[in-house]
Enzyme design. Structure first.
Site, short mmCIF file in Angstrom:
data_model
loop_
_atom_site.label_atom_id
_atom_site.label_comp_id
_atom_site.label_asym_id
_atom_site.label_seq_id
_atom_site.Cartn_x
_atom_site.Cartn_y
_atom_site.Cartn_z
N CYS A 163 13.19 30.60 71.74
CA CYS A 163 13.48 29.44 72.57
C CYS A 163 14.40 29.88 73.71
O CYS A 163 15.38 30.58 73.48
CB CYS A 163 14.16 28.36 71.74
SG CYS A 163 14.53 26.87 72.68
N LEU A 164 14.06 29.43 74.92
CA LEU A 164 14.88 29.79 76.08
C LEU A 164 16.30 29.24 75.93
O LEU A 164 17.22 29.76 76.56
CB LEU A 164 14.23 29.25 77.36
CG LEU A 164 12.88 29.88 77.72
CD1 LEU A 164 12.21 29.11 78.86
CD2 LEU A 164 13.05 31.35 78.10
N GLY B 12 6.68 27.46 77.56
CA GLY B 12 6.85 26.02 77.48
C GLY B 12 8.25 25.65 77.89
O GLY B 12 9.14 26.51 77.90
N HIS C 131 12.09 19.30 71.04
CA HIS C 131 13.18 19.28 72.04
C HIS C 131 13.45 17.85 72.52
O HIS C 131 14.60 17.43 72.65
CB HIS C 131 12.83 20.14 73.25
CG HIS C 131 13.16 21.59 73.12
ND1 HIS C 131 14.42 22.06 72.84
CD2 HIS C 131 12.39 22.70 73.26
CE1 HIS C 131 14.41 23.40 72.81
NE2 HIS C 131 13.18 23.81 73.07
N HIS D 51 6.98 22.47 69.26
CA HIS D 51 8.30 22.97 69.65
C HIS D 51 8.87 22.13 70.81
O HIS D 51 10.05 21.75 70.78
CB HIS D 51 8.14 24.46 70.03
CG HIS D 51 9.36 25.15 70.53
ND1 HIS D 51 9.95 26.21 69.87
CD2 HIS D 51 10.11 24.98 71.65
CE1 HIS D 51 11.00 26.63 70.55
NE2 HIS D 51 11.12 25.91 71.64
N GLU D 52 8.02 21.83 71.80
CA GLU D 52 8.52 21.07 72.98
C GLU D 52 8.81 19.61 72.62
O GLU D 52 9.81 19.05 73.09
CB GLU D 52 7.51 21.14 74.13
CG GLU D 52 7.14 22.55 74.62
CD GLU D 52 8.34 23.46 74.83
OE1 GLU D 52 9.45 22.97 75.07
OE2 GLU D 52 8.16 24.70 74.75
N GLN E 63 15.97 20.72 78.23
CA GLN E 63 16.45 22.09 78.45
C GLN E 63 17.00 22.31 79.85
O GLN E 63 17.72 23.27 80.08
CB GLN E 63 15.32 23.10 78.18
CG GLN E 63 14.92 23.16 76.71
CD GLN E 63 13.81 24.15 76.48
OE1 GLN E 63 12.64 23.83 76.67
NE2 GLN E 63 14.14 25.37 76.08
O1 GNR Z 1 8.80 30.90 75.66
C1 GNR Z 1 8.70 30.39 74.53
N1 GNR Z 1 7.97 31.03 73.59
C2 GNR Z 1 7.63 30.46 72.37
C3 GNR Z 1 7.10 31.30 71.39
C4 GNR Z 1 6.74 30.78 70.17
C5 GNR Z 1 6.88 29.45 69.91
C6 GNR Z 1 7.42 28.60 70.86
C7 GNR Z 1 7.79 29.11 72.10
S1 GNR Z 1 8.43 28.04 73.30
C8 GNR Z 1 9.42 29.14 74.23
C9 GNR Z 1 9.99 28.46 75.47
C10 GNR Z 1 10.90 27.33 75.05
O2 GNR Z 1 12.03 27.48 74.66
N2 GNR Z 1 10.41 26.12 75.10
O3 GNR Z 1 11.13 25.06 74.70
NI NI Z 2 12.51 25.83 73.23
#
Ligand code: GNR
Ligand code: NI
Length: 169
Positions: free
Chosen positions: A93-94, A46, A139, A135-136, A51
């Protein structure tokens, strides 16, 4: 298409509220394209526009399970309109490299937003996909998964981050 640079903690763009998009025009579609390429290259499942330094309410998601892809989901102005149940899975999270922790979230969500053609759609998600939507969308609201840790875990994260920063100089 282009691969964009991913901003990392503690960049202030990750703490900013992304603005609603007025219409899905060429610029927005180009952003979606570039975000998708950036996500696949990372690789991640995601990515939210904050980001990559763009304060627009745009997310892309592609969950791979057992090497199988759900296909690309791109959503503009995404909103959670229903949540059910509770689940805790290990998140990463990246924008927060090298840190993983379980986070408690809704197990099922219904998400509403605009697709690539500007048409309103709704997606019902559960499990990992539901978690990634939450999660997104966090952000886009300037929130990171580390904000959802209990205070003790968050302190440990901060301490280790400072230690790592010192080592890097
Ligand atoms: O790559 C991602 N893996 C992930 C694993 C578990 C819960 C959420 C994520 S999102 C993350 C990529 C990211 O940072 N998206 O904002
Ligand atoms: Ni993230």
């Amino acid at each position: 298409m282009a691969i964009l640079k991913i901003k990392t903690y503690p960049d202030s763009v990750l703490r900013s509220f992304a603005k609603p998009v007025n219409g899905v025009d060429r610029d927005v579609r180009k952003l979606i394209d570039d975000m998708a390429e950036t996500m696949y290259e990372a690789p991640g499942i995601g990515l939210a526009a904050n980001q990559v330094g763009e304060l627009k309410r745009v997310i892309v998601i592609d969950i791979q399970r057992e090497g199988e892809s759900t296909g690309l989901i791109a959503l503009v102005n995404p909103e959670i309109v229903e949540r059910k149940g509770s689940i805790a899975i290990e998140e990463g999270c990246l924008s927060v490299p090298d840190y993983y922790s379980e986070v408690k979230r809704a197990e099922e969500v219904r998400v509403r937003g605009l697709d690539l053609n500007g048409k309103q759609i709704e997606i019902d998600a559960k499990g990992l996909l539901a978690v990634v939507f939450q999660h997104e969308i966090d952000h886009l609201n300037g929130k990171l998964f580390i904000d959802r840790l209990n205070p003790i875990k968050r302190e440990i994260f901060k301490r280790n981050w400072k230690k790592k920063k010192k080592k890097k100089g």
